[in-house]
Scaffold this active site. Sequence first.
Site, short mmCIF file in Angstrom:
data_model
loop_
_atom_site.label_atom_id
_atom_site.label_comp_id
_atom_site.label_asym_id
_atom_site.label_seq_id
_atom_site.Cartn_x
_atom_site.Cartn_y
_atom_site.Cartn_z
N GLY A 22 0.78 -1.23 0.00
CA GLY A 22 0.00 0.00 0.00
C GLY A 22 0.81 1.28 0.00
N ASP A 68 3.65 -6.66 15.05
CA ASP A 68 2.32 -6.06 15.04
C ASP A 68 2.39 -4.75 15.82
OD1 ASP A 68 -0.32 -5.33 15.23
OD2 ASP A 68 -1.05 -7.32 15.78
N TYR A 164 -11.55 6.00 13.69
CA TYR A 164 -10.54 6.38 12.69
C TYR A 164 -10.40 7.89 12.61
CZ TYR A 164 -7.85 6.33 8.35
OH TYR A 164 -6.88 6.51 7.40
N LYS A 168 -6.97 9.84 13.88
CA LYS A 168 -6.19 10.57 12.87
C LYS A 168 -6.15 12.07 13.18
CE LYS A 168 -4.66 7.28 10.27
NZ LYS A 168 -3.21 6.99 10.21
N THR A 199 -5.64 1.76 -2.58
CA THR A 199 -4.80 0.71 -2.04
C THR A 199 -5.58 -0.61 -2.07
OG1 THR A 199 -5.62 1.17 0.18
CG2 THR A 199 -3.62 2.33 -0.51
N TRP A 260 -14.29 21.67 -0.86
CA TRP A 260 -15.70 22.06 -0.78
C TRP A 260 -16.07 22.58 0.61
CZ3 TRP A 260 -17.03 22.36 -5.55
CH2 TRP A 260 -16.66 21.38 -6.49
#
Length: 260
Positions: A22, A68, A164, A168, A199, A260
């Site tokens: 990715g 991990d 998420y 982030k 990805t 936008w």
Amino acid sequence: MSVLDRFKLDGKRALVTGASRGLGLQMALALAEAGAEVGITGRDAVSLKEAADTIRSRGRKAWTFQGDMSKPAECEATCEAALAEMGLIDILINNIGERGMNVKIEDTTLETWQHYVDQNLTSCFLATRIIGGAMLRRPEGGRIINTASISGMIANKGIAGRHYETTKAAVIHFTRCAAADWAPYGVRVNAICPGLFMTQPNRKWAENNPEVIKTFVSAVPMGRAGEPEELGPLAVFLASDASSYVTGSTFVIDGGYTIW
């Protein structure tokens, strides 16, 4: 020194987390093409080897570190192993992170929430503390690039999984805080906020949720999703002397979606 020379990374060593595939792999390849030797982390030994072989095909040395990074203890051990084996690391790209589960806030368990906090945010903190901390102790400093997301700046329409967006957003502000603290030591810290890039996980998402992807792309002024290799040049800029006066900044690369 010419303008193009400022983009060269000859003699530099970089560690890119989550780079067996990715966006991480594409950034690792871009750094290698610019002259850097590159270490990569990932969970899967097979994909790590394939990625490292691709880096070596560019004529650069590559290291692999299996671990991990969503598990704090394993993340710490992986970073310590990278420092021990690679020695000085000039460039760190914190690329770990994913939405994973498309779950509503009211249905999110504490276990799920904590997992993604550790994966998307704690991994960034730990790698920055360990690898970046080593940069502080040398006169030449270093460069840290955190992969955030435009999801850290907006709430995506029609997509659940607000762990998420939240993590982030925290990565973006952590970037600013680290940049402020470490600028006097020659360590520059910046963030990249990608939009929709096709990805492998997003291609799978598109198969299962075609209308969501179609709606998203229809709101992109450029009329398409990004391709992973389009992210590499921005990573090279931030990792190189071409961005020598840039720190604490967030670079959006989304085809204009957030206009936008």
